[in-house]
Motif scaffolding. Structure first.
Motif, PDB file in Angstrom:
ATOM      1  N   GLY A  56     -17.505  71.917 -33.590  1.00  0.00           N
ATOM      2  CA  GLY A  56     -18.421  70.394 -33.155  1.00  0.00           C
ATOM      3  C   GLY A  56     -19.694  70.154 -33.381  1.00  0.00           C
ATOM      4  N   THR A  57     -20.553  69.501 -32.801  1.00  0.00           N
ATOM      5  CA  THR A  57     -21.807  69.185 -34.074  1.00  0.00           C
ATOM      6  C   THR A  57     -22.690  68.345 -32.526  1.00  0.00           C
ATOM      7  OG1 THR A  57     -21.385  66.786 -34.411  1.00  0.00           O
ATOM      8  CG2 THR A  57     -21.699  68.956 -36.249  1.00  0.00           C
ATOM      9  N   GLY A  58     -22.078  68.158 -30.674  1.00  0.00           N
ATOM     10  CA  GLY A  58     -22.531  67.273 -30.299  1.00  0.00           C
ATOM     11  C   GLY A  58     -23.029  68.689 -29.139  1.00  0.00           C
ATOM     12  N   LEU A  59     -23.377  68.420 -27.957  1.00  0.00           N
ATOM     13  CA  LEU A  59     -24.746  68.904 -26.422  1.00  0.00           C
ATOM     14  C   LEU A  59     -23.120  69.226 -25.757  1.00  0.00           C
ATOM     15  CD1 LEU A  59     -27.423  67.535 -26.718  1.00  0.00           C
ATOM     16  CD2 LEU A  59     -27.153  69.211 -27.617  1.00  0.00           C
ATOM     17  N   HIS A  60     -23.842  70.114 -25.239  1.00  0.00           N
ATOM     18  CA  HIS A  60     -22.947  71.134 -23.821  1.00  0.00           C
ATOM     19  C   HIS A  60     -23.597  71.778 -22.408  1.00  0.00           C
ATOM     20  CE1 HIS A  60     -22.932  75.269 -24.012  1.00  0.00           C
ATOM     21  NE2 HIS A  60     -22.874  74.962 -25.639  1.00  0.00           N
ATOM     22  N   ARG A  61     -23.393  71.606 -21.446  1.00  0.00           N
ATOM     23  CA  ARG A  61     -23.797  72.195 -20.804  1.00  0.00           C
ATOM     24  C   ARG A  61     -22.990  73.217 -19.756  1.00  0.00           C
ATOM     25  NH1 ARG A  61     -26.903  67.382 -16.864  1.00  0.00           N
ATOM     26  NH2 ARG A  61     -24.384  65.911 -16.764  1.00  0.00           N
ATOM     27  N   ILE A  62     -23.324  73.485 -18.964  1.00  0.00           N
ATOM     28  CA  ILE A  62     -21.962  74.201 -18.051  1.00  0.00           C
ATOM     29  C   ILE A  62     -22.877  73.845 -16.451  1.00  0.00           C
ATOM     30  CG2 ILE A  62     -24.192  76.221 -16.415  1.00  0.00           C
ATOM     31  CD1 ILE A  62     -20.651  76.787 -17.244  1.00  0.00           C
ATOM     32  N   HIS A  63     -21.319  73.411 -16.215  1.00  0.00           N
ATOM     33  CA  HIS A  63     -21.183  72.566 -14.836  1.00  0.00           C
ATOM     34  C   HIS A  63     -20.790  72.966 -13.263  1.00  0.00           C
ATOM     35  CE1 HIS A  63     -21.192  68.210 -13.379  1.00  0.00           C
ATOM     36  NE2 HIS A  63     -21.071  68.969 -11.885  1.00  0.00           N
ATOM     37  N   ALA A  64     -21.111  73.297 -12.408  1.00  0.00           N
ATOM     38  CA  ALA A  64     -20.197  73.779 -11.211  1.00  0.00           C
ATOM     39  C   ALA A  64     -20.135  73.795  -9.699  1.00  0.00           C
ATOM     40  CB  ALA A  64     -20.549  75.606 -11.299  1.00  0.00           C
ATOM     41  N   VAL A  65     -19.692  73.539  -8.777  1.00  0.00           N
ATOM     42  CA  VAL A  65     -19.649  73.926  -7.426  1.00  0.00           C
ATOM     43  C   VAL A  65     -19.894  75.100  -7.040  1.00  0.00           C
ATOM     44  CG1 VAL A  65     -18.851  72.584  -6.049  1.00  0.00           C
ATOM     45  CG2 VAL A  65     -18.667  71.462  -7.442  1.00  0.00           C
ATOM     46  N   LEU A  66     -20.807  75.498  -6.621  1.00  0.00           N
ATOM     47  CA  LEU A  66     -21.026  76.478  -5.478  1.00  0.00           C
ATOM     48  C   LEU A  66     -20.530  76.537  -4.485  1.00  0.00           C
ATOM     49  CD1 LEU A  66     -23.835  78.514  -7.028  1.00  0.00           C
ATOM     50  CD2 LEU A  66     -21.511  78.699  -8.086  1.00  0.00           C
ATOM     51  N   ASN A  67     -19.659  77.433  -3.393  1.00  0.00           N
ATOM     52  CA  ASN A  67     -19.947  77.311  -1.895  1.00  0.00           C
ATOM     53  C   ASN A  67     -20.905  78.264  -1.364  1.00  0.00           C
ATOM     54  OD1 ASN A  67     -17.361  76.403  -1.574  1.00  0.00           O
ATOM     55  ND2 ASN A  67     -16.053  78.023  -2.545  1.00  0.00           N
ATOM     56  N   VAL A  83     -27.556  71.616 -24.805  1.00  0.00           N
ATOM     57  CA  VAL A  83     -28.287  72.701 -25.088  1.00  0.00           C
ATOM     58  C   VAL A  83     -26.866  72.770 -26.951  1.00  0.00           C
ATOM     59  CG1 VAL A  83     -28.862  74.090 -24.178  1.00  0.00           C
ATOM     60  CG2 VAL A  83     -26.599  74.412 -24.646  1.00  0.00           C
ATOM     61  N   PRO A  84     -27.776  72.492 -28.071  1.00  0.00           N
ATOM     62  CA  PRO A  84     -26.133  72.351 -29.191  1.00  0.00           C
ATOM     63  C   PRO A  84     -25.231  73.305 -29.324  1.00  0.00           C
ATOM     64  CG  PRO A  84     -28.770  73.237 -29.702  1.00  0.00           C
ATOM     65  CD  PRO A  84     -28.389  73.018 -28.338  1.00  0.00           C
ATOM     66  N   VAL A  85     -24.302  72.858 -30.059  1.00  0.00           N
ATOM     67  CA  VAL A  85     -23.659  73.360 -30.332  1.00  0.00           C
ATOM     68  C   VAL A  85     -23.808  75.219 -30.819  1.00  0.00           C
ATOM     69  CG1 VAL A  85     -21.273  74.685 -31.688  1.00  0.00           C
ATOM     70  CG2 VAL A  85     -21.189  72.074 -30.730  1.00  0.00           C
ATOM     71  N   GLY A  86     -23.420  76.356 -30.170  1.00  0.00           N
ATOM     72  CA  GLY A  86     -23.580  77.476 -31.264  1.00  0.00           C
ATOM     73  C   GLY A  86     -24.962  78.093 -30.626  1.00  0.00           C
ATOM     74  N   GLN A  87     -25.556  77.811 -29.315  1.00  0.00           N
ATOM     75  CA  GLN A  87     -25.867  78.117 -28.290  1.00  0.00           C
ATOM     76  C   GLN A  87     -25.508  77.805 -26.339  1.00  0.00           C
ATOM     77  OE1 GLN A  87     -29.998  76.428 -28.360  1.00  0.00           O
ATOM     78  NE2 GLN A  87     -29.934  76.626 -29.795  1.00  0.00           N
TER      79      GLN A  87
END
Length: 109
Positions: A56-67, A83-87
């Motif tokens: 892809g060519t868009g952006l992504h990020r990690i999203h977490a819920v922690l106890n 961050v962009p794809v590949g990072q």
């Protein structure tokens, strides 16, 4: 003196040329197509969580819920940087893998 039909033909040709030129300019400056990131994976280790997307060519990020360590406290939401794809997008997880309630990858084009 030009005939009426000849004037109309000339006007139509000029209008068509102007429209074609304008359309060409619009196409010339159109942005490149974006694609939502795909082939995303989530990993954990050493007090962190991360996401990585390979296509892809868009952006992504990690999203977490922690106890929390103390069950009387509320859950904690942690978000990585876009961050962009590949990072990799990385967040700190100070409590370890046993305290992850949920984790996913946010994606946008």
């Amino acid at each position: 003196m030009k005939s009426l039909s000849r004037k109309r033909a000339t006007s139509a040709a000029v209008a068509f040329a102007a429209a074609a030129t304008a359309a060409g300019l619009v196409l010339a400056v159109a942005p490149a197509a974006q694609a939502v990131p795909g082939d995303c994976t989530v990993s954990s280790g050493s007090g962190s969580l991360s996401s990585f997307c390979a296509s892809g060519t868009g952006l992504h990020r990690i999203h977490a819920v922690l106890n929390p360590l103390d069950p009387r406290l509320p859950q904690r939401v942690v978000l990585g940087e876009w961050v962009p794809v590949g990072q990799s997008s990385v967040v700190s997880n100070p409590w370890g893998a046993g305290y992850v309630a949920n984790v996913w990858v946010d994606r946008t084009d």
